[in-house]
Design a protein around this motif. Sequence first.
Motif, PDB file in Angstrom:
ATOM      1  N   MET A 177      16.254 -34.975  -0.366  1.00 31.83           N
ATOM      2  CA  MET A 177      15.359 -35.563  -1.237  1.00 31.83           C
ATOM      3  C   MET A 177      15.373 -37.102  -1.241  1.00 31.83           C
ATOM      4  O   MET A 177      16.328 -37.971  -1.084  1.00 31.83           O
ATOM      5  N   THR A 178      14.131 -37.549  -1.211  1.00 30.75           N
ATOM      6  CA  THR A 178      13.917 -39.016  -1.411  1.00 30.75           C
ATOM      7  C   THR A 178      14.129 -39.797  -2.423  1.00 30.75           C
ATOM      8  O   THR A 178      14.417 -39.133  -3.352  1.00 30.75           O
ATOM      9  N   ASP A 179      14.299 -41.003  -2.422  1.00 27.39           N
ATOM     10  CA  ASP A 179      14.717 -41.780  -3.663  1.00 27.39           C
ATOM     11  C   ASP A 179      13.782 -41.594  -4.413  1.00 27.39           C
ATOM     12  O   ASP A 179      14.049 -41.553  -5.849  1.00 27.39           O
ATOM     13  N   SER A 180      12.327 -41.485  -4.317  1.00 22.50           N
ATOM     14  CA  SER A 180      11.525 -41.370  -5.244  1.00 22.50           C
ATOM     15  C   SER A 180      11.430 -40.046  -6.230  1.00 22.50           C
ATOM     16  O   SER A 180      11.136 -40.015  -7.166  1.00 22.50           O
ATOM     17  N   SER A 181      11.826 -38.936  -5.234  1.00 26.27           N
ATOM     18  CA  SER A 181      11.724 -37.647  -5.832  1.00 26.27           C
ATOM     19  C   SER A 181      12.953 -37.605  -6.802  1.00 26.27           C
ATOM     20  O   SER A 181      12.924 -37.123  -7.999  1.00 26.27           O
ATOM     21  N   LEU A 182      14.210 -38.269  -6.501  1.00 20.87           N
ATOM     22  CA  LEU A 182      15.445 -38.133  -7.118  1.00 20.87           C
ATOM     23  C   LEU A 182      15.024 -38.975  -8.423  1.00 20.87           C
ATOM     24  O   LEU A 182      15.526 -38.555  -9.514  1.00 20.87           O
ATOM     25  N   THR A 183      14.109 -40.243  -8.503  1.00 16.96           N
ATOM     26  CA  THR A 183      14.014 -40.818  -9.541  1.00 16.96           C
ATOM     27  C   THR A 183      13.232 -39.967 -10.619  1.00 16.96           C
ATOM     28  O   THR A 183      13.306 -39.997 -11.803  1.00 16.96           O
ATOM     29  N   ASN A 184      12.493 -39.384  -9.985  1.00 15.29           N
ATOM     30  CA  ASN A 184      11.388 -38.586 -10.811  1.00 15.29           C
ATOM     31  C   ASN A 184      12.063 -37.444 -11.471  1.00 15.29           C
ATOM     32  O   ASN A 184      11.646 -37.010 -12.584  1.00 15.29           O
ATOM     33  N   THR A 185      12.923 -36.630 -10.714  1.00 16.42           N
ATOM     34  CA  THR A 185      14.006 -35.820 -11.029  1.00 16.42           C
ATOM     35  C   THR A 185      14.779 -36.223 -12.272  1.00 16.42           C
ATOM     36  O   THR A 185      14.902 -35.424 -13.392  1.00 16.42           O
ATOM     37  N   VAL A 186      15.181 -37.256 -12.148  1.00 15.14           N
ATOM     38  CA  VAL A 186      16.028 -37.909 -13.222  1.00 15.14           C
ATOM     39  C   VAL A 186      15.298 -38.322 -14.212  1.00 15.14           C
ATOM     40  O   VAL A 186      15.626 -37.945 -15.512  1.00 15.14           O
ATOM     41  N   ARG A 187      14.101 -38.772 -14.092  1.00 11.54           N
ATOM     42  CA  ARG A 187      13.211 -38.924 -15.566  1.00 11.54           C
ATOM     43  C   ARG A 187      13.000 -37.809 -16.154  1.00 11.54           C
ATOM     44  O   ARG A 187      12.808 -37.842 -17.266  1.00 11.54           O
ATOM     45  N   ALA A 188      12.701 -36.708 -15.425  1.00 13.26           N
ATOM     46  CA  ALA A 188      12.191 -35.474 -16.381  1.00 13.26           C
ATOM     47  C   ALA A 188      13.592 -34.681 -16.801  1.00 13.26           C
ATOM     48  O   ALA A 188      13.567 -34.439 -17.918  1.00 13.26           O
ATOM     49  N   TRP A 189      14.815 -35.094 -16.457  1.00  9.99           N
ATOM     50  CA  TRP A 189      15.969 -34.746 -16.981  1.00  9.99           C
ATOM     51  C   TRP A 189      16.292 -35.571 -18.322  1.00  9.99           C
ATOM     52  O   TRP A 189      16.516 -35.028 -19.218  1.00  9.99           O
ATOM     53  N   VAL A 190      16.013 -36.807 -18.159  1.00 11.14           N
ATOM     54  CA  VAL A 190      16.168 -37.784 -19.142  1.00 11.14           C
ATOM     55  C   VAL A 190      15.319 -37.569 -20.292  1.00 11.14           C
ATOM     56  O   VAL A 190      15.604 -37.308 -21.521  1.00 11.14           O
ATOM     57  N   ASP A 191      14.010 -36.999 -20.112  1.00  8.44           N
ATOM     58  CA  ASP A 191      13.050 -36.762 -21.165  1.00  8.44           C
ATOM     59  C   ASP A 191      13.379 -35.480 -21.662  1.00  8.44           C
ATOM     60  O   ASP A 191      13.166 -35.528 -23.155  1.00  8.44           O
ATOM     61  N   GLY A 192      13.905 -34.494 -21.018  1.00 13.46           N
ATOM     62  CA  GLY A 192      14.099 -33.176 -21.818  1.00 13.46           C
ATOM     63  C   GLY A 192      15.475 -33.383 -22.516  1.00 13.46           C
ATOM     64  O   GLY A 192      15.565 -32.762 -23.480  1.00 13.46           O
ATOM     65  N   TRP A 193      16.326 -34.125 -22.032  1.00  7.94           N
ATOM     66  CA  TRP A 193      17.875 -34.326 -22.441  1.00  7.94           C
ATOM     67  C   TRP A 193      17.664 -34.961 -23.821  1.00  7.94           C
ATOM     68  O   TRP A 193      18.165 -34.351 -24.925  1.00  7.94           O
ATOM     69  N   VAL A 194      16.668 -35.954 -24.127  1.00  6.15           N
ATOM     70  CA  VAL A 194      16.531 -36.576 -25.595  1.00  6.15           C
ATOM     71  C   VAL A 194      16.022 -35.725 -26.394  1.00  6.15           C
ATOM     72  O   VAL A 194      16.154 -35.857 -27.565  1.00  6.15           O
ATOM     73  N   VAL A 195      15.101 -34.850 -25.907  1.00  7.20           N
ATOM     74  CA  VAL A 195      14.453 -33.717 -27.016  1.00  7.20           C
ATOM     75  C   VAL A 195      15.492 -32.819 -27.294  1.00  7.20           C
ATOM     76  O   VAL A 195      15.734 -32.599 -28.386  1.00  7.20           O
ATOM     77  N   SER A 196      16.126 -32.427 -26.056  1.00  7.57           N
ATOM     78  CA  SER A 196      17.495 -31.473 -26.721  1.00  7.57           C
ATOM     79  C   SER A 196      18.520 -31.996 -27.679  1.00  7.57           C
ATOM     80  O   SER A 196      18.936 -31.320 -28.494  1.00  7.57           O
ATOM     81  N   ARG A 197      18.829 -33.137 -27.414  1.00  5.13           N
ATOM     82  CA  ARG A 197      19.956 -33.917 -28.228  1.00  5.13           C
ATOM     83  C   ARG A 197      19.269 -34.680 -29.609  1.00  5.13           C
ATOM     84  O   ARG A 197      20.057 -35.253 -30.309  1.00  5.13           O
ATOM     85  N   GLY A 198      18.009 -34.788 -29.496  1.00  7.02           N
ATOM     86  CA  GLY A 198      17.505 -35.494 -30.639  1.00  7.02           C
ATOM     87  C   GLY A 198      17.887 -36.883 -30.753  1.00  7.02           C
ATOM     88  O   GLY A 198      18.063 -37.581 -31.848  1.00  7.02           O
ATOM     89  N   ALA A 199      17.920 -37.373 -29.459  1.00  6.73           N
ATOM     90  CA  ALA A 199      18.093 -38.835 -29.341  1.00  6.73           C
ATOM     91  C   ALA A 199      16.904 -39.536 -29.382  1.00  6.73           C
ATOM     92  O   ALA A 199      15.923 -39.188 -29.178  1.00  6.73           O
ATOM     93  N   ALA A 200      17.272 -41.143 -29.178  1.00  2.00           N
ATOM     94  CA  ALA A 200      15.980 -41.862 -29.219  1.00  2.00           C
ATOM     95  C   ALA A 200      15.061 -41.825 -27.951  1.00  2.00           C
ATOM     96  O   ALA A 200      15.971 -41.576 -26.950  1.00  2.00           O
ATOM     97  N   GLU A 201      13.962 -42.292 -27.926  1.00  2.00           N
ATOM     98  CA  GLU A 201      13.064 -42.393 -26.677  1.00  2.00           C
ATOM     99  C   GLU A 201      13.807 -43.108 -25.795  1.00  2.00           C
ATOM    100  O   GLU A 201      14.290 -44.281 -26.036  1.00  2.00           O
ATOM    101  N   PRO A 202      13.914 -42.782 -24.517  1.00  2.00           N
ATOM    102  CA  PRO A 202      14.370 -43.739 -23.322  1.00  2.00           C
ATOM    103  C   PRO A 202      13.871 -45.121 -23.403  1.00  2.00           C
ATOM    104  O   PRO A 202      12.505 -45.021 -23.169  1.00  2.00           O
ATOM    105  N   VAL A 203      14.276 -45.935 -22.929  1.00  2.00           N
ATOM    106  CA  VAL A 203      13.784 -47.341 -22.884  1.00  2.00           C
ATOM    107  C   VAL A 203      13.758 -47.499 -21.315  1.00  2.00           C
ATOM    108  O   VAL A 203      15.267 -47.654 -20.727  1.00  2.00           O
ATOM    109  N   ALA A 204      12.715 -47.820 -20.673  1.00  2.00           N
ATOM    110  CA  ALA A 204      12.850 -48.117 -19.162  1.00  2.00           C
ATOM    111  C   ALA A 204      13.520 -49.466 -18.765  1.00  2.00           C
ATOM    112  O   ALA A 204      13.213 -50.382 -19.511  1.00  2.00           O
ATOM    113  N   GLU A 205      14.536 -49.417 -17.968  1.00  2.00           N
ATOM    114  CA  GLU A 205      14.966 -50.664 -17.507  1.00  2.00           C
ATOM    115  C   GLU A 205      14.554 -50.890 -15.933  1.00  2.00           C
ATOM    116  O   GLU A 205      14.382 -49.917 -15.394  1.00  2.00           O
TER     117      GLU A 205
END
Length: 218
Positions: A1-29
């Motif tokens: 998996m390329t670095d960009s593909s991994l980053t996209n997968t991590v972003r998808a995991w983050v976006d779904g995780w915050v919905v699942s846990r009721g956390a705040a919207e992720p802030v890009a750094e």
Amino acid sequence: MTDSSLTNTVRAWVDGWVVSRGAAEPVAEPWGFTIDVGLPLHTTHHVLTDGGGSAVRKVAGAARTPGRWLKVFEDPEKVLDLLGPDWTPDEPGFLMTAELRHEEPGAVPAGHRLRTWTHGGVTKALVTRDDGAFAARGQIARGGPARPAVVDQIETAPEHRRKGLGSLVMRTLQNAAVEEGATTGVLGGTPDGRALYEALGWRVIAPLVSVYYDPKAP
């Protein structure tokens, strides 16, 4: 998996995780994402998509507050060598993905019942004994209509393991996501769950290191 593909997968995991846990919207750094969780032992999670040593040291140096967690997609040895004794590792983890399709979930074992419900974009599956005692659970969420589905909080009570309940919960959640249009899934797995997920067609794409700030008494 390329670095960009991994980053996209991590972003998808983050976006779904915050919905699942009721956390705040992720802030890009520059190095990844910051998520305010709002729990006493999990105030904030810093998810690093750039796992380089300088990024890890920088974020760890600025996050020296109890309740802060770092999530890094690198080999544990590389990450832990960069951190001091005030950072405590959680159990090893794995970022995993799978193509989703509808599958027969299997029969609910005798003496048990399965319930599912959806609220706030999160579908939950719960298996109990007929007397209501907890047996297994899990949930699934998506960070947007075009995003992968994120499986979360899969758990089976020790006395109910090896009865097929984990597979029942996973397939039930997967089917619910497919009915909503999801074609791929992402999850952060543990060593205990890895064998179950791999048996269901999931594959590891990166290690997931979780550490939390736990200052030692002088």
